[in-house]
Design a protein around this motif. Structure first.
Motif, PDB file in Angstrom:
ATOM      1  N   GLY A 683      41.842  37.819  42.374  1.00  0.00           N
ATOM      2  CA  GLY A 683      40.443  37.574  42.073  1.00  0.00           C
ATOM      3  C   GLY A 683      40.211  36.499  41.032  1.00  0.00           C
ATOM      4  O   GLY A 683      41.135  35.835  40.554  1.00  0.00           O
ATOM      5  N   CYS A 684      38.943  36.345  40.660  1.00  0.00           N
ATOM      6  CA  CYS A 684      38.513  35.285  39.747  1.00  0.00           C
ATOM      7  C   CYS A 684      38.232  35.889  38.366  1.00  0.00           C
ATOM      8  O   CYS A 684      37.600  36.947  38.265  1.00  0.00           O
ATOM      9  CB  CYS A 684      37.257  34.609  40.283  1.00  0.00           C
ATOM     10  SG  CYS A 684      37.468  33.963  41.965  1.00  0.00           S
ATOM     11  N   HIS A 685      38.672  35.181  37.314  1.00  0.00           N
ATOM     12  CA  HIS A 685      38.601  35.734  35.962  1.00  0.00           C
ATOM     13  C   HIS A 685      38.147  34.700  34.949  1.00  0.00           C
ATOM     14  O   HIS A 685      38.259  33.485  35.176  1.00  0.00           O
ATOM     15  CB  HIS A 685      39.967  36.295  35.547  1.00  0.00           C
ATOM     16  CG  HIS A 685      40.368  37.508  36.307  1.00  0.00           C
ATOM     17  ND1 HIS A 685      40.040  38.783  35.906  1.00  0.00           N
ATOM     18  CD2 HIS A 685      41.049  37.648  37.473  1.00  0.00           C
ATOM     19  CE1 HIS A 685      40.510  39.658  36.789  1.00  0.00           C
ATOM     20  NE2 HIS A 685      41.129  38.995  37.752  1.00  0.00           N
ATOM     21  N   VAL A 686      37.662  35.224  33.807  1.00  0.00           N
ATOM     22  CA  VAL A 686      37.286  34.356  32.691  1.00  0.00           C
ATOM     23  C   VAL A 686      38.537  33.713  32.103  1.00  0.00           C
ATOM     24  O   VAL A 686      39.661  34.190  32.284  1.00  0.00           O
ATOM     25  CB  VAL A 686      36.543  35.159  31.604  1.00  0.00           C
ATOM     26  CG1 VAL A 686      35.242  35.720  32.150  1.00  0.00           C
ATOM     27  CG2 VAL A 686      37.416  36.291  31.063  1.00  0.00           C
ATOM     28  N   GLY A 687      38.331  32.619  31.354  1.00  0.00           N
ATOM     29  CA  GLY A 687      39.461  31.939  30.730  1.00  0.00           C
ATOM     30  C   GLY A 687      40.036  32.702  29.566  1.00  0.00           C
ATOM     31  O   GLY A 687      41.243  32.622  29.287  1.00  0.00           O
ATOM     32  N   SER A 688      39.206  33.453  28.867  1.00  0.00           N
ATOM     33  CA  SER A 688      39.668  34.318  27.780  1.00  0.00           C
ATOM     34  C   SER A 688      38.677  35.461  27.649  1.00  0.00           C
ATOM     35  O   SER A 688      37.506  35.354  28.050  1.00  0.00           O
ATOM     36  CB  SER A 688      39.774  33.548  26.461  1.00  0.00           C
ATOM     37  OG  SER A 688      38.504  33.082  26.053  1.00  0.00           O
ATOM     38  N   THR A 689      39.132  36.559  27.065  1.00  0.00           N
ATOM     39  CA  THR A 689      38.317  37.779  27.064  1.00  0.00           C
ATOM     40  C   THR A 689      37.019  37.604  26.294  1.00  0.00           C
ATOM     41  O   THR A 689      36.022  38.275  26.589  1.00  0.00           O
ATOM     42  CB  THR A 689      39.103  38.966  26.478  1.00  0.00           C
ATOM     43  OG1 THR A 689      39.516  38.645  25.133  1.00  0.00           O
ATOM     44  CG2 THR A 689      40.328  39.272  27.320  1.00  0.00           C
ATOM     45  N   GLY A 690      36.982  36.693  25.313  1.00  0.00           N
ATOM     46  CA  GLY A 690      35.762  36.483  24.549  1.00  0.00           C
ATOM     47  C   GLY A 690      34.600  36.039  25.404  1.00  0.00           C
ATOM     48  O   GLY A 690      33.432  36.259  25.053  1.00  0.00           O
ATOM     49  N   GLU A 691      34.884  35.392  26.550  1.00  0.00           N
ATOM     50  CA  GLU A 691      33.823  34.940  27.435  1.00  0.00           C
ATOM     51  C   GLU A 691      33.053  36.100  28.074  1.00  0.00           C
ATOM     52  O   GLU A 691      31.955  35.912  28.600  1.00  0.00           O
ATOM     53  CB  GLU A 691      34.402  34.041  28.527  1.00  0.00           C
ATOM     54  CG  GLU A 691      35.006  32.739  28.016  1.00  0.00           C
ATOM     55  CD  GLU A 691      35.651  31.934  29.133  1.00  0.00           C
ATOM     56  OE1 GLU A 691      35.232  32.101  30.291  1.00  0.00           O
ATOM     57  OE2 GLU A 691      36.579  31.152  28.847  1.00  0.00           O
ATOM     58  N   ILE A 692      33.632  37.292  28.049  1.00  0.00           N
ATOM     59  CA  ILE A 692      32.943  38.471  28.610  1.00  0.00           C
ATOM     60  C   ILE A 692      31.738  38.824  27.751  1.00  0.00           C
ATOM     61  O   ILE A 692      30.690  39.219  28.266  1.00  0.00           O
ATOM     62  CB  ILE A 692      33.911  39.669  28.715  1.00  0.00           C
ATOM     63  CG1 ILE A 692      35.081  39.335  29.640  1.00  0.00           C
ATOM     64  CG2 ILE A 692      33.179  40.922  29.207  1.00  0.00           C
ATOM     65  CD1 ILE A 692      36.184  40.380  29.641  1.00  0.00           C
ATOM     66  N   GLY A 693      31.884  38.689  26.445  1.00  0.00           N
ATOM     67  CA  GLY A 693      30.775  38.964  25.531  1.00  0.00           C
ATOM     68  C   GLY A 693      30.749  40.391  25.039  1.00  0.00           C
ATOM     69  O   GLY A 693      31.059  40.673  23.881  1.00  0.00           O
TER      70      GLY A 693
END
Length: 888
Positions: A683-693
């Protein structure tokens, strides 16, 4: 069945683990890839309940739909045959050879070698590797397979008279009504006169007794059968073989039964030890054998994600588990015991199948819950069944009704087959047709047809396009140029699609992610020089093609046109945030709840995520808070994502979590967030966990036995949820005129409770005062004081309170008090304990008079109905009703 007999043949004694390893090593040295056993739950094959043969995981390879980086394979495959076409359940424990769970050893050639090598390998391994006597081996062949006979004569020392020709029923194998098929050759060993059945014509192909033991089946897949039944030679014939480990162990360990091999005897002896009932190889040992076999199936099925239920695979598991529990009763067990036996199974087979040890705690918990649940109802259910059998016997009937069997299932969870088995032991049949009718009546409800039927025509059209495999470029970019190579409309493949039409579009390459692994498909636009289409969903209806479900908004889209494909970037970013949050949630669940947690399903969407996982009990609030904090801690640490392509074995060694029961290729995609989370994922994921918010848990529920579900919001969706909740809190604070919302609500609740208590006190006082007036209206019938009165402003609790006062002051009496409000008449009936009149019976009669129903205990009853206008008349008839019972 004898367990110790004088040996007739000298064989090389081996433990089951040695037999398994020698088989794998033998073929590995001859260029075969050792492939781990697949799950007992077949992936993507709705035609099978369970994996019932070694070739199941290679079906698509044999069909040419899937390719592997090897053309030779060898496996030790776990197999369950208990349901569907292959069902050995009823034979378990009765014969020497049948088990619901067993291991199948197999070697496979995918268009590489054929009959010559298959026969040569089998002969070499059996006679030289395992040391079986050559003069005891026979071969059966298909009646028309002259080539196989020639090869057996050429490559082995089996004489022509020990090569037996049999018909298609025994020696021709097919994958289905159409598709790959071919003749087969079975290797049979003569175990000697001591196993002879006594039939006058006891011989291979004629008799199925224990003397002639089939140990290895070689399938020569050389034809393709079409719908008319015509056979066409395959361009690349293949080999599929299967040999039961337990059967071969019987021969090499020189024992009469699979239950006497080291693969099962330890479990049988453990059952004897904890039950206190010694094992006997005859009928007395039947329960021991059933429990040992069934518990192997139970442990492996639960380990592979099957949980007890009333449908499909779960129903078969429940039937097996409850059958084993019932046989435990025959051995004297009065409390649950299968958890202990499952531990013995894992001890026996955990080294060969590591997943058993990894999920041992979860297996034990599921077994304990299901067995305890059944144990609570077994006694009552057995009593009901024995009563039904007794009534049938007294009436001279030869069978039990289907309604009776269904009631046992519906009320006590007795699988039909368990009722049938117990009835059979008592000499009675069970009406299956009547049972099915009762079941159908209960299940008579509309079922959504789903999308599968509508998609079948599209799938056929896509397969007919001949389009090259779609290249997915969406990990790197959300906008790309490509050629349109296929368009499918409602009537099939078309050259062009005009404005207003709904079509499926295929391109050479696409940045659109197709729905997979729980992640929803992308949306966006496809624009060519002549037209514009809005993509509403993206899926893989055919494995090699990514299909864009689209609406043509303007102009025309044509095959061969160059188009710009643009993914809705904001929606994709929101989806990526939820997908990465899913991985963090999985890690949090395992850290906080335990390593038994495994993913059982998921939905990753732009506005939410849903994660189903294996866990038995509801999650307490404090643990849910800890799980949410665990996820948000990982988000705040802003852990960088790393994506690797590596081998499956390397990924697992590095700690990657694999979706249980999923089929993976040799090269897999591994998504890691540092050492915090590592999973196999496409699947597709953010570049780093901080981008989740931020992530917020919004619910935790049960979706099935042993499966829980958490719904979580991440990123923008979580912000909007939090903002909405805060706005609602502000609104409530405004209504309460206080910023201390919880304190003000607690104060209001306290005031409300005090007012409620005061109202109740006043009602009681008024009721006590009214009691004097009511007592004066009581009449006496044969020494029993009778009082019927209407109290319209009282609820049920008030009627009961007043009734208690009146009953205690009247002495031997029966009191009926009624009220009418909101279009319903309510009547409470109170009678002196041990008196001549049953309050429940009187309530039932009064309920009829007001158009409803009633009932209750001898001293306390209640009735209700819609005819408020009849309430006074009903209460007035109390004396007449009581006179019917007093003095009888």
């Amino acid at each position: 069945m004898p367990t110790t007999v004088a040996p007739e043949m000298a064989v090389r004694h081996m433990r089951g683990s040695e037999i398994r390893q020698k088989f794998l090593d033998f073929f590995a040295l001859r260029g075969h890839q050792i492939v781990p056993s697949s799950s007992l739950v077949p992936r993507g094959d709705p035609t099978l309940l369970f994996t019932n043969a070694g070739m199941v995981q290679f079906k698509d390879v044999f069909r040419g739909v899937e390719t592997r980086p090897y053309r030779r394979a060898v496996t030790a495959q776990k197999v369950v045959r208990a349901g569907g076409k292959h069902n050995d359940l009823d034979n378990v424990g009765r014969t020497a050879r049948h088990q619901t769970f067993f291991e199948m050893l197999g070697n496979f050639s995918f268009g590489d070698y054929f009959k010559r090598e298959a026969i040569s390998y089998a002969w070499e391994l059996l006679t030289e590797g395992y040391g079986l006597p050559k003069d005891k081996l026979y071969a059966t062949i298909y009646t028309e397979d002259d080539e196989a006979e020639r090869l057996w004569l050429e490559l082995t020392t089996i004489p022509r008279e020990r090569i037996i020709r049999l018909g298609a029923k025994d020696n021709f194998w097919s994958m289905g009504d159409t598709g790959p098929c071919g003749p087969c050759s079975e290797i049979v060993i003569d175990r000697g006169e001591r196993y002879r059945c006594g039939a006058p014509n006891c011989a291979v192909g004629v008799c199925d007794c224990d003397r002639w033991l089939e140990i290895w089946n070689l399938v020569f897949m050389q034809f393709d059968r079409d719908a008319s039944g015509a056979l066409t030679p395959l361009p690349r014939p293949s080999i599929d073989t299967g040999m039961g480990l337990e059967r071969l162990a019987m021969v090499l360990q020189d024992v009469a039964s699979g239950y006497d091999t080291d693969l099962l005897r330890g479990i049988v002896d453990f059952v004897a030890e904890i039950s206190g009932t010694p094992y006997d190889s005859g009928e007395a040992g039947f329960p021991h054998r059933v429990i040992a076999d069934h518990t192997r199936s139970i442990a492996f099925l639960i380990c592979d994600g099957v949980l007890p239920s009333n449908e499909g695979r779960g129903y078969v598991l429940r039937r097996i588990l409850r059958r084993a529990a019932r046989f435990g009763r025959k051995l004297g067990f009065t409390e649950p015991f299968l958890t202990r036996v499952s531990g013995a199974v894992i001890e026996q087979l955990g080294d060969a199948y590591n997943e058993l040890r990894d999920r041992q705690e979860f297996v034990a918990r599921v077994v304990a819950i299901e067995e305890e649940k059944f144990d609570r109802t077994l006694t009552n259910g057995l009593a009901l069944l024995e009563d039904a059998i007794g009534r049938a016997r007294a009436s001279g009937a030869s069978s039990l009704s289907g309604d009776e069997a269904f009631r046992l299932y519906d009320t006590y969870g007795f699988p039909f087959e368990l009722t049938e088995e117990i009835a059979d032991e008592a000499g009675f049949a069970v009406d299956r047709t009547g049972y099915d009718t009762s079941m159908a009546r209960q299940r008579a409800m509309a079922r959504a047809a789903g999308r599968a039927g509508a998609e079948s025509g599209t799938i056929d059209a896509l397969r007919g396009l001949g389009a090259p495999e779609t290249t997915f470029v969406g990990y790197e970019e959300l906008r790309s140029r490509s050629l349109v190579v296929g368009i499918v409309g409602p009537e099939g493949a078309v050259e062009r699609a005009e404005a207003g039409s709904q079509v499926d579009i295929v391109s050479l390459a696409t940045p659109f992610y197709a729905e997979s692994g729980g992640q929803v498909g992308d949306t966006g636009t496809i624009e060519s020089a002549t037209g514009l289409a809005t993509v509403t969903d993206t899926r893989r209806l055919v494995p090699e093609l990514i299909v864009h479900h689209a609406r043509i908004d303007s102009g025309v889209i044509e095959i061969g046109a160059e188009a710009v494909l643009t993914v809705d970037a904001e929606r994709r970013r929101d989806t990526m945030a939820h997908h990465s949050a899913t991985h963090l949630l999985h890690r949090a669940l395992r850290d906080i709840l335990g390593a038994h947690v495994h993913q059982a399903g998921s939905l990753v969407a732009p506005d939410r995520l849903r994660f189903d996982f294996s866990h038995i009990a509801p999650i307490p609030h404090d643990e849910l808070v800890a799980i949410e904090r665990h996820v948000n801690s990982a988000i705040r640490h802003d852990i960088h994502r790393v994506t690797d392509e590596t081998t499956y074995d390397d990924a697992v060694k590095r700690g990657a979590m694999a979706l249980f029961g999923e089929k993976y290729g040799d090269i897999v995609r591994m998504v890691s967030f540092g050492d915090h989370s590592r999973e196999l994922c496409g699947g597709c994921h953010v570049g780093s966990t901080g981008e989740i918010g931020i992530a917020i848990v919004v619910s935790e529920t049960s979706v099935a036995a042993g499966v829980r579900r958490i719904e979580m919001l991440a990123g923008r969706a979580a912000e909007e949820y939090a903002r909405a909740r805060l706005a609602e809190l502000d609104r409530i604070a405004g209504l309460l005129r206080s910023n201390d919302v919880s304190g003000r609500i607690e104060a209001l609740l306290s005031e409300s409770d005090a007012q409620r208590r005061e109202i109740e006190r006043l009602r009681r006082e008024r009721g006590a005062a009214a009691a004097d007036d009511l007592i004066a209206r009581a009449v006496v019938v044969d020494g029993v004081r009778i009082l019927g009165a209407r109290i319209d402003d009282a609820d049920v609790a008030g009627l009961r309170h007043l009734g208690d006062i009146l009953r205690s002051r009247l002495g031997p009496s029966i009191v009926a008090l009624g009220s009418g409000s909101d279009g319903k008449a309510t009547i409470v009936v109170m009678a002196t304990q041990g008196g001549p009149v049953n309050a429940g019976t009187v309530a039932a009669r009064l309920g009829e008079l007001v158009g409803g129903r009633g009932g209750g205990r001898p001293d306390n009853g209640q009735a209700g109905g819609p005819r408020v206008s009849e309430l006074d008349g009903a209460l007035a008839s109390l004396g007449d009703i009581v006179r019917q019972y007093v003095g009888r």
